[in-house]
Motif scaffolding. Structure first.
Motif, short mmCIF file in Angstrom:
data_model
loop_
_atom_site.label_atom_id
_atom_site.label_comp_id
_atom_site.label_asym_id
_atom_site.label_seq_id
_atom_site.Cartn_x
_atom_site.Cartn_y
_atom_site.Cartn_z
N ALA A 197 -7.85 -0.22 -12.08
CA ALA A 197 -7.24 -0.50 -10.78
C ALA A 197 -7.44 0.65 -9.81
CB ALA A 197 -5.75 -0.78 -10.94
N THR A 198 -7.68 0.29 -8.56
CA THR A 198 -7.77 1.26 -7.47
C THR A 198 -7.02 0.68 -6.27
OG1 THR A 198 -9.77 0.33 -6.44
CG2 THR A 198 -10.09 1.92 -8.25
N ALA A 199 -6.82 1.49 -5.27
CA ALA A 199 -6.17 1.00 -4.05
C ALA A 199 -7.03 -0.03 -3.34
CB ALA A 199 -5.87 2.17 -3.12
N ALA A 200 -8.33 -0.03 -3.62
CA ALA A 200 -9.24 -0.98 -2.98
C ALA A 200 -9.26 -2.33 -3.66
CB ALA A 200 -10.66 -0.40 -2.94
N ASN A 201 -8.98 -2.37 -4.98
CA ASN A 201 -9.10 -3.64 -5.69
C ASN A 201 -7.78 -4.19 -6.22
OD1 ASN A 201 -8.52 -2.31 -8.13
ND2 ASN A 201 -10.65 -2.19 -8.78
N THR A 202 -6.67 -3.52 -5.91
CA THR A 202 -5.38 -3.94 -6.46
C THR A 202 -4.26 -3.78 -5.45
OG1 THR A 202 -6.09 -3.28 -8.69
CG2 THR A 202 -3.72 -3.59 -8.35
N VAL A 203 -3.41 -4.78 -5.37
CA VAL A 203 -2.18 -4.76 -4.58
C VAL A 203 -1.04 -5.02 -5.56
CG1 VAL A 203 -0.85 -5.97 -2.79
CG2 VAL A 203 -3.33 -5.59 -2.49
N ASN A 262 4.65 -2.14 2.40
CA ASN A 262 3.44 -2.28 3.21
C ASN A 262 3.12 -3.72 3.57
OD1 ASN A 262 2.42 0.00 0.80
ND2 ASN A 262 2.87 0.66 2.89
N GLY A 263 4.03 -4.62 3.23
CA GLY A 263 3.80 -6.02 3.54
C GLY A 263 4.67 -6.91 2.68
N ALA A 264 4.29 -8.19 2.62
CA ALA A 264 5.13 -9.15 1.91
C ALA A 264 4.28 -10.20 1.23
CB ALA A 264 6.09 -9.82 2.87
N LEU A 265 4.79 -10.69 0.10
CA LEU A 265 4.27 -11.88 -0.55
C LEU A 265 5.30 -12.96 -0.31
CD1 LEU A 265 2.18 -13.31 -2.29
CD2 LEU A 265 3.31 -12.42 -4.33
N VAL A 266 4.94 -13.92 0.52
CA VAL A 266 5.88 -14.90 1.05
C VAL A 266 5.63 -16.26 0.42
CG1 VAL A 266 6.77 -15.97 3.15
CG2 VAL A 266 5.87 -13.63 3.23
N GLY A 267 6.70 -16.90 -0.04
CA GLY A 267 6.58 -18.22 -0.63
C GLY A 267 6.78 -19.32 0.38
N GLY A 268 7.96 -19.93 0.35
CA GLY A 268 8.22 -21.11 1.17
C GLY A 268 7.99 -20.91 2.66
N ALA A 269 8.30 -19.73 3.16
CA ALA A 269 8.14 -19.48 4.60
C ALA A 269 6.69 -19.37 5.03
CB ALA A 269 8.89 -18.21 5.00
N PHE A 299 -2.18 2.59 -2.64
CA PHE A 299 -2.01 1.18 -3.02
C PHE A 299 -1.07 0.49 -2.03
CE2 PHE A 299 -3.85 2.57 -6.88
CZ PHE A 299 -4.08 1.50 -7.73
N SER A 300 -1.41 -0.73 -1.62
CA SER A 300 -0.49 -1.52 -0.80
C SER A 300 0.59 -2.10 -1.69
CB SER A 300 -1.25 -2.66 -0.10
OG SER A 300 -2.14 -2.16 0.86
N LEU A 301 1.85 -1.89 -1.29
CA LEU A 301 3.00 -2.38 -2.04
C LEU A 301 3.70 -3.45 -1.20
CD1 LEU A 301 4.49 1.01 -3.33
CD2 LEU A 301 2.71 -0.42 -4.36
N LEU A 302 3.80 -4.64 -1.76
CA LEU A 302 4.41 -5.76 -1.05
C LEU A 302 5.79 -6.04 -1.61
CD1 LEU A 302 1.42 -8.31 -1.00
CD2 LEU A 302 1.80 -6.29 0.46
N TYR A 303 6.68 -6.55 -0.77
CA TYR A 303 7.96 -7.08 -1.23
C TYR A 303 7.90 -8.60 -1.13
CZ TYR A 303 12.57 -8.88 -1.55
OH TYR A 303 13.62 -9.66 -1.94
N GLY A 304 8.44 -9.28 -2.11
CA GLY A 304 8.53 -10.73 -2.06
C GLY A 304 9.86 -11.21 -2.59
#
Length: 243
Positions: free
Chosen positions: A149-155, A219-226, A196-201
């Motif tokens: 894993a690297t910051a380029a290929n993994t979130v 650094n962002g979000a993993l969003v489901g229904g919305a 690494f990009s770290l998302l909240y979901g």
């Protein structure tokens, strides 16, 4: 490189060709200052990618090919137009009893196919209530994220299981604590762990997005229904762009 902002939409087992109108609307409404990713069901990957938006799968097999009826290889996702794939989502861990080792193997397959792996971690309500959250997240990171894993290929996406689809959201302090831990663990293990990009979901919606994106190491979000409707997802993209 610094962590990239990413707004990712996980459509789960929702959507038909008629849903492509939401992609058109999103592209018309959103003026992103961040990366935007849509992960539709496999039946729509090619059609969504054709719209010119980053597209991801929701799972892949660890093997490149073979007698695995109903499964999809990472190279097949890539061939259909995907650039990313979600791996280790709690619904896969629960419904299909996926282990950390299996998720790591799938991540290696994704990397070998040229896909960015969005690896999910998160604690259950019982684990949260027992005070085991940080131990659970540390163990999942250690077991699910492969050495390649690297910051380029993994979130990495933190999704507390008890907040997915429930309307419940952890406090800012709880989110901050876990994201700080993830940054620490990744930085200890990988030379580019700080990038690494770290998302909240977990129940991310227009009304709470700006507050969540103001938390350190989010650094962002993993969003489901919305993410299913442009009217809901575009404001989340705008909030991340402004963060």
């Amino acid at each position: 490189m610094a962590p990239r902002k990413l707004a990712a939409g996980n459509w789960k087992m929702n959507g038909t060709l008629a849903s492509l109108a939401q992609i058109d609307q999103l592209l018309a409404d959103a003026v992103p200052g961040c990366d935007v990713l849509i992960c539709p069901p496999a039946t729509l990957i090619h059609a969504v990618a054709a719209k010119g938006i980053a597209t991801g799968g929701q799972d892949c097999h660890a093997n490149a090919s073979g007698a695995h009826t109903g499964d999809i290889a990472a190279a097949q996702l890539k061939d259909a137009g995907a650039s990313h794939v979600i791996l280790g989502h709690s619904e896969r861990r629960t419904d299909h009893a996926e282990t950390d080792a299996q998720i790591a193997a799938k991540s290696v397959a994704a990397h070998e196919a040229g896909l960015i792996a969005v690896i999910c971690v998160g604690e259950t309500e019982t684990q949260r209530d027992s005070g085991a959250t940080l131990d659970v997240i540390s163990a999942q990171l250690a077991g699910s994220v492969p050495d390649c894993a690297t910051a380029a290929n993994t979130v990495i996406a933190y999704e507390p299981v008890w907040a997915i689809g429930t309307g419940r959201t952890p406090t800012d302090a709880q989110i901050a604590e876990v994201h700080a831990l993830m940054r620490e663990r990744l930085s200890e293990r990988f030379a580019d762990g700080a990038d690494f990009s770290l998302l909240y979901g977990g129940s991310v919606k227009p009304g709470n997005a700006a507050e969540i994106f103001a938390i350190a190491h989010v650094n962002g979000a993993l969003v489901g229904g919305a993410s299913l409707k442009a009217a809901d997802f575009a404001p989340i993209v705008a909030a991340l762009s402004a963060a």
